[in-house]
Structures are given as C-alpha cells and as structure tokens.
Design an enzyme around this catalytic site. Sequence first.
Site, short mmCIF file in Angstrom:
data_model
loop_
_atom_site.label_atom_id
_atom_site.label_comp_id
_atom_site.label_asym_id
_atom_site.label_seq_id
_atom_site.Cartn_x
_atom_site.Cartn_y
_atom_site.Cartn_z
N ARG A 117 -30.39 -49.32 40.68
CA ARG A 117 -30.35 -49.61 42.11
C ARG A 117 -29.21 -50.59 42.36
NH1 ARG A 117 -30.41 -54.25 40.98
NH2 ARG A 117 -30.70 -54.77 43.16
N GLY A 118 -29.06 -51.02 43.61
CA GLY A 118 -27.91 -51.86 43.96
C GLY A 118 -26.79 -50.94 44.43
N ALA A 119 -26.21 -51.28 45.58
CA ALA A 119 -25.27 -50.35 46.23
C ALA A 119 -24.14 -49.84 45.32
CB ALA A 119 -24.71 -51.01 47.49
N ARG A 122 -30.90 -42.02 48.71
CA ARG A 122 -31.05 -43.32 49.38
C ARG A 122 -30.05 -43.40 50.53
NH1 ARG A 122 -32.12 -48.57 46.04
NH2 ARG A 122 -33.12 -49.06 48.02
N GLN A 142 -36.94 -57.73 43.40
CA GLN A 142 -35.72 -57.65 42.57
C GLN A 142 -35.19 -59.04 42.22
OE1 GLN A 142 -36.28 -55.91 45.35
NE2 GLN A 142 -35.17 -53.99 45.42
N ASP A 150 -25.16 -53.75 51.33
CA ASP A 150 -25.24 -52.31 51.07
C ASP A 150 -24.34 -51.51 51.99
OD1 ASP A 150 -27.82 -53.39 49.90
OD2 ASP A 150 -27.73 -51.33 49.18
N ASN A 210 -28.22 -55.66 54.29
CA ASN A 210 -28.63 -56.00 52.91
C ASN A 210 -30.15 -55.96 52.84
OD1 ASN A 210 -27.82 -56.85 50.22
ND2 ASN A 210 -28.73 -58.82 50.71
N LYS A 211 -30.68 -56.27 51.70
CA LYS A 211 -32.13 -56.19 51.46
C LYS A 211 -32.93 -56.88 52.56
CE LYS A 211 -33.76 -54.40 48.85
NZ LYS A 211 -34.27 -53.03 49.11
O1 MRU Z 1 -32.99 -51.71 47.12
P1 MRU Z 1 -31.96 -52.23 46.18
O2 MRU Z 1 -32.53 -52.97 45.02
O3 MRU Z 1 -30.97 -51.16 45.77
O4 MRU Z 1 -31.17 -53.28 47.08
C1 MRU Z 1 -30.16 -54.04 46.53
C2 MRU Z 1 -29.57 -54.97 47.49
O5 MRU Z 1 -30.02 -55.12 48.60
C3 MRU Z 1 -28.36 -55.69 47.05
O6 MRU Z 1 -28.30 -56.95 47.62
C4 MRU Z 1 -27.17 -54.86 47.51
O7 MRU Z 1 -27.24 -53.57 47.01
C5 MRU Z 1 -25.90 -55.46 47.20
S1 MRU Z 1 -25.51 -55.05 45.55
C6 MRU Z 1 -24.38 -55.80 44.80
#
Ligand code: MRU
Length: 372
Positions: free
Chosen positions: A64-66, A101, A213, A254, A264-265
């Site tokens: 996960r993570g963008a 996603r 996370q 993201d 973002n999250k």
């Molecule tokens: O749902 P996730 O775990 O994929 O979300 C991740 C985030 O919100 C991060 O902050 C975001 O992807 C930035 S990644 C470097």
Amino acid sequence: RLKTWENIFKQMLINEKEWQTIWLDDSEKFVKVIDQTKLPHEFAIKDIKSSDDAALAIKDMIIRGAPLIGVMGAYGLMLGLKEDPSDENLERTFIKLQSTRPTAVNLNWALKRIYNLVKVCPLEERFETAKKEAKLIENEDINMCEKIGDNGLEIIKKIALNNKSKKINILTHCNAGWLATVNWGTALAPIYKAHRIGINVHVWVDETRPRNQGASLTTFELKHENVPHTVITDNAGGHLMQHKKVDLVIVGSDRTTIKGDVCNKIGTYLKALAAKANNIPFYAALPISTLDWDIYDGVQNIPIEARCEEEVTHISGLNSKGYIEKVRLVHNECKAFNPAFDVTPNELVSGLITERGVCLANEKAIKKLYQK
Ligand code: MRU
C-alpha cells in the site's frame, strides 16, 4: 552506526540489512514484495506471479502507499502481458488494476505509462518492454524519494538551527515511509536523513485508525532505523500541539491538486487544522507523480475510497499466545462508515516537499516547480 559516511547513503534497513518493498525475482518473470498485512509481528515475503495476484495485493493492502501502488500496478500490467499480450488482455488488465484503489493517482499514472508504451509494440515485445519500464519506474521512485529526503532535510535543519540543542519533535500520520514507496519514503525520508546526520529528532506517530498503518508500519520502520519515536492515539495530536510538543508536521499525499490541496489518509485534515491553529508548520511530502493536473478543487472532486465496514468494527493484533488475531469492537449489528482518505485544503499546507524542491501549496508555485 550513525553519522558514518557509509550509513548516510545506505537505503532502508531491517536488522541492519538493506531492503526495498518490491523487486523483480532473479528469473525476471515475477515480483516479490514484503507482505505488509503481517507487520510488525511477522516478516514475510510474498510472490506476486500473476496480474490477479497483483490486483489482490493492492486491494487487500499486502502492499500500500501511493507510490508503491503505482509500481505494483506497473509490474501487474507486465504480468498481464506475460499471460497474454493481446490488445484485449491489455485493456482488461489495465481496468482490473486501475479499479483496485481509486484515490492514489500514481496507480493510474504508472499504468498509463506502461500502456502507452506497449500499445504501439508488436505482441512479442510487449512483456519485455513493460518489464523495462516497470523497472525504470521502480528505480525512479527510489531516486525521487531520496531527493524528497534531501529537500525536506533543509526544513528540519532550519528548525534545528533555531532550536539549538533541543530535540525536534515531528508528528506524522499514517505510513508515508519506505514501506509506502520502494525505498526511503516521502514524509519519513527527511526524518531519516536528519537522524543519520545526527540531528536530534523524535517522531510522534499517529496510530491511524482504522488500519493502524502508523502503529504497525511507521513504528516498525523507525525502530529499525533507530529513530526515537512514540505512538499516540489519533486524537492526541491537537493536545500535543497546544502544549508546544510538536515542532513540525510532515505527511504524505495520495493525490495533490494543481491548487495544492492534499489528499492523504483519513485524519490528516484534522491534524492540519490543529497545526494551523497552533502556528506549527504543516508540510506534505510527495513525488510529482502524485500531482493530478486535471483537478483543481480537491475537496469537491477527488474520489475518496470507501473501504469495508470490518476495518472499523474490528481490530487485529498479536494475542497472548503469539498469534495474529482479529477481534470485534462494537455490537454485532453496528453499522460503520469507512472513508479511507480526506482532503486538506491548500491554505492549511505550509508547503509541498517534492523531488524538485520545496514550494508553496498554490497553482503558481506548483507550475513553476514543475517547469523547472
Ligand atoms: O491506505 P494506504 O495505507 O495506502 O494510505 C497511505 C497513505 O495515506 C500515505 O500517507 C500516502 O500514500 C502517501 S505515501 C508515501
């Protein structure tokens, strides 16, 4: 270990060994990833052998993570072309991966990059072309994140200069560390750089409900890099800011709009409001590939992924027998709503830390940086 020239240039460490989150197997026919659903309790490597495996890995958040979702998407399309290089399968696999996603824009960006290249290739060259490009995206991600680290480090250095001998307290939300990218991370990269050159940093880690996370991944990373850190509940940040226990907030993104709104999250927006109210700098760290050139107003127009109710109604952790166990938190008829992201309007963002430099979160500054 710290401050030695050799360690400053090393990539991310787990038990002193360098790792990255995703890599092509030696056979160059499939990819391997660190399974993030098991961290921090178990360290497991998973083989991603088909485009279905890749789609599931993104959807179920094995990765996960963008930025990392983007790289996985690129390799996923490569795997699809290994299965069948036809135009029909290219379209099918593209749509399958794209729909996993919806919020992180890098996925679409990476998929389009592979798609546009292979579309004009003869069928027999499509797999190799996709592989080469996916590897390039992987390596670019490492370089971009390292540059984000260098650029963000300058902000931390300035704060350190004004607070001689004081510990710099940095608050972060979710995981925008190396586990969210291929290596280095975005929001955490400046922190790793600062720590490695000997700046006294401490990180407040938001646990980041519902999937935690922050608690499970960010603390894992920071532990292995020996960066001092403390996990806090998602609601504690405002209180810490009021009591001058936070010098700086850095989060990831993201999707960032051309106006500078940062998606973002879920929960990031509340931290930005609290930072503004307490006059604390709030930065988003992101690769340029996270910019969405088609969207101006993020609050109105960014699609927000709604995930399953179970992520809210249940929680998992290590039980007393040492097994990972999921338990229910609410009565069994309780409804839950689970938006995975929120949008922080640009007026709450002090600046964007990118691989091309740091800029204000507004259209003029973003365009100027991009042209650079
Ligand atoms: O749902 P996730 O775990 O994929 O979300 C991740 C985030 O919100 C991060 O902050 C975001 O992807 C930035 S990644 C470097």
